[in-house]
Design a protein around this motif. Structure first.
Motif, PDB file in Angstrom:
ATOM      1  N   TYR A  22       0.840  -1.204   0.000  1.00 33.21           N
ATOM      2  CA  TYR A  22       0.000   0.000   0.000  1.00 33.21           C
ATOM      3  C   TYR A  22       0.875   1.254   0.000  1.00 33.21           C
ATOM      4  O   TYR A  22       0.626   2.201  -0.753  1.00 33.21           O
ATOM      5  CB  TYR A  22      -0.913  -0.015   1.226  1.00 33.21           C
ATOM      6  CG  TYR A  22      -1.875   1.155   1.287  1.00 33.21           C
ATOM      7  CD1 TYR A  22      -3.136   1.062   0.724  1.00 33.21           C
ATOM      8  CD2 TYR A  22      -1.515   2.352   1.908  1.00 33.21           C
ATOM      9  CE1 TYR A  22      -4.028   2.128   0.773  1.00 33.21           C
ATOM     10  CE2 TYR A  22      -2.390   3.421   1.959  1.00 33.21           C
ATOM     11  CZ  TYR A  22      -3.644   3.308   1.399  1.00 33.21           C
ATOM     12  OH  TYR A  22      -4.505   4.367   1.441  1.00 33.21           O
ATOM     13  N   HIS A  26       1.158   3.970  -3.025  1.00 36.04           N
ATOM     14  CA  HIS A  26       0.812   5.370  -2.770  1.00 36.04           C
ATOM     15  C   HIS A  26       1.951   6.291  -3.213  1.00 36.04           C
ATOM     16  O   HIS A  26       1.696   7.303  -3.893  1.00 36.04           O
ATOM     17  CB  HIS A  26       0.521   5.596  -1.288  1.00 36.04           C
ATOM     18  CG  HIS A  26       0.272   7.032  -0.957  1.00 36.04           C
ATOM     19  ND1 HIS A  26      -0.940   7.657  -1.194  1.00 36.04           N
ATOM     20  CD2 HIS A  26       1.099   7.997  -0.442  1.00 36.04           C
ATOM     21  CE1 HIS A  26      -0.859   8.917  -0.850  1.00 36.04           C
ATOM     22  NE2 HIS A  26       0.359   9.154  -0.382  1.00 36.04           N
ATOM     23  N   ASP A 245      -7.004   7.637   5.519  1.00 34.54           N
ATOM     24  CA  ASP A 245      -7.163   6.713   4.387  1.00 34.54           C
ATOM     25  C   ASP A 245      -6.389   5.422   4.630  1.00 34.54           C
ATOM     26  O   ASP A 245      -6.861   4.329   4.293  1.00 34.54           O
ATOM     27  CB  ASP A 245      -6.672   7.360   3.091  1.00 34.54           C
ATOM     28  CG  ASP A 245      -7.576   8.486   2.624  1.00 34.54           C
ATOM     29  OD1 ASP A 245      -8.736   8.539   3.088  1.00 34.54           O
ATOM     30  OD2 ASP A 245      -7.121   9.308   1.812  1.00 34.54           O
ATOM     31  N   ARG A 248      -8.296   3.243   6.985  1.00 37.41           N
ATOM     32  CA  ARG A 248      -9.508   2.715   6.355  1.00 37.41           C
ATOM     33  C   ARG A 248      -9.183   1.554   5.416  1.00 37.41           C
ATOM     34  O   ARG A 248      -9.930   0.571   5.337  1.00 37.41           O
ATOM     35  CB  ARG A 248     -10.201   3.828   5.576  1.00 37.41           C
ATOM     36  CG  ARG A 248     -11.517   3.427   4.898  1.00 37.41           C
ATOM     37  CD  ARG A 248     -11.915   4.450   3.865  1.00 37.41           C
ATOM     38  NE  ARG A 248     -10.950   4.504   2.769  1.00 37.41           N
ATOM     39  CZ  ARG A 248     -10.620   5.610   2.109  1.00 37.41           C
ATOM     40  NH1 ARG A 248     -11.165   6.773   2.435  1.00 37.41           N
ATOM     41  NH2 ARG A 248      -9.744   5.570   1.120  1.00 37.41           N
ATOM     42  N   ASP A 249      -8.067   1.659   4.725  1.00 41.02           N
ATOM     43  CA  ASP A 249      -7.736   0.699   3.672  1.00 41.02           C
ATOM     44  C   ASP A 249      -6.868  -0.465   4.137  1.00 41.02           C
ATOM     45  O   ASP A 249      -6.611  -1.393   3.360  1.00 41.02           O
ATOM     46  CB  ASP A 249      -7.019   1.418   2.521  1.00 41.02           C
ATOM     47  CG  ASP A 249      -7.893   2.465   1.848  1.00 41.02           C
ATOM     48  OD1 ASP A 249      -9.133   2.345   1.954  1.00 41.02           O
ATOM     49  OD2 ASP A 249      -7.342   3.395   1.238  1.00 41.02           O
ATOM     50  N   ASN A 250      -6.391  -0.433   5.381  1.00 39.13           N
ATOM     51  CA  ASN A 250      -5.498  -1.483   5.873  1.00 39.13           C
ATOM     52  C   ASN A 250      -5.966  -1.970   7.240  1.00 39.13           C
ATOM     53  O   ASN A 250      -5.858  -1.242   8.231  1.00 39.13           O
ATOM     54  CB  ASN A 250      -4.061  -0.960   5.998  1.00 39.13           C
ATOM     55  CG  ASN A 250      -3.440  -0.626   4.669  1.00 39.13           C
ATOM     56  OD1 ASN A 250      -2.812  -1.466   4.033  1.00 39.13           O
ATOM     57  ND2 ASN A 250      -3.628   0.617   4.218  1.00 39.13           N
ATOM     58  N   SER A 251      -6.458  -3.190   7.301  1.00 32.00           N
ATOM     59  CA  SER A 251      -6.957  -3.715   8.571  1.00 32.00           C
ATOM     60  C   SER A 251      -5.854  -3.789   9.627  1.00 32.00           C
ATOM     61  O   SER A 251      -6.117  -3.603  10.817  1.00 32.00           O
ATOM     62  CB  SER A 251      -7.572  -5.098   8.370  1.00 32.00           C
ATOM     63  OG  SER A 251      -6.628  -6.007   7.825  1.00 32.00           O
TER      64      SER A 251
END
Length: 288
Positions: A22, A26, A245, A248-251
């Motif tokens: 991720y 990015h 963000d 939200r996108d990475n548990s």
């Protein structure tokens, strides 16, 4: 390669890979990339391999457990032959992984002090799990042996909730979590670990559905002292500015807070990271 920044991660199906992937994606989405260069992900076994990669120059930035970094920086344990790796520098703390023991309900394995004589596994060479426990059996092999009744317990180091633990609990009959003995004494003796709680709600199928006290080791994004101050500063700024963000996108990073990025590290902080922390008000004293 000098034309890109290499990020060490872990196995594709592990906890490090999606987080590092991720971050790399990015940085590559930015018009200027990472200080003018693209970022690239490098897959390896995990913490130990990433430290070796950064020290050798194979990778520029790695991710590793604090226990592994502490031993490497101080030249102790399996790192004694290398001497003190004084060039390692932290960028930030991302999340924690818990030393977790799951045992068969029938095993009479109630506490970590009951480990003598038990059949266990604890991870592959090159991983933080193996560095923490010093035995060799992969999670995949361990799951098969647990199902076959050839293991009394599985010891692993991961963040929660985790699909591997869910598989373990769903196989081979009733299973439960094992308490870690004398946690407070352990943490005092080994300051690179922290006391944590594994909530019962994470695994309602456990035979003894209850909160369990565990030992956790922070997972740290790190580099070496020669890494570009501008590149590390840009990376840290992107993490801070886009924290909502990222969570939200990475548990794995769902509970990450700006303040915890600064959690006491076992390594000196990289100058670029400190500069970014100062610019965003996370530290009050300007780095010199």
């Amino acid at each position: 390669s000098s034309d890109c920044y290499n990020f060490g991660s872990g196995k594709v199906n592990g906890s490090y890979f999606p987080v590092v992937s991720y971050i790399v994606n990015h940085m590559n989405s930015l018009p200027e990339k990472m200080n003018g260069r693209p970022a690239r992900i490098h897959c390896d076994l995990g913490s130990v391999s990433n430290v070796l990669g950064v020290v050798s120059g194979k990778v520029d930035i790695g991710i590793a457990q604090s226990a592994v970094l502490y031993e490497a920086a101080n030249g102790i344990g399996e790192w004694a032959p290398y001497g003190k790796l004084r060039t390692l520098r932290s960028i930030c703390t991302l999340f924690s992984k818990s030393l977790t023991i799951v045992a068969r309900e029938s095993s009479e394995f109630r506490s970590s002090s009951d480990i003598e004589g038990k059949r266990i596994n604890i991870g592959e060479p090159g991983t933080g799990t193996n560095a923490n426990a010093r035995l060799e059996l992969s999670n995949e092999d361990a799951l098969i042996r647990f199902r076959e009744g050839k293991l009394d317990a599985i010891i692993t180091n991961l963040s929660h909730p985790n699909s591997f633990i869910q598989e373990v609990l769903a196989s081979g009959g009733p299973a439960r979590f094992v308490d870690i003995s004398a946690i407070k004494d352990f943490v005092q003796l080994y300051p690179y670990y922290v006391e944590d709680t594994l909530p019962a709600k994470c695994y309602p199928s456990a035979a003894d559905n209850r909160d369990v006290k565990v030992i956790a080791t922070p997972t740290i994004l790190f580099t070496h002292e020669g890494m570009s101050v501008e590149a590390v500063g840009q990376l840290m700024t992107e993490i801070i500015v886009n924290l909502a963000d990222i969570k939200r996108d990475n548990s794995e990073l769902a509970s990450l807070q700006a303040e915890s990025l600064l959690a006491d590290s076992v390594l000196p902080a990289h100058e670029g990271a400190l500069d970014s922390f100062y610019r965003h008000g996370l530290v009050r004293i300007k780095p010199t």
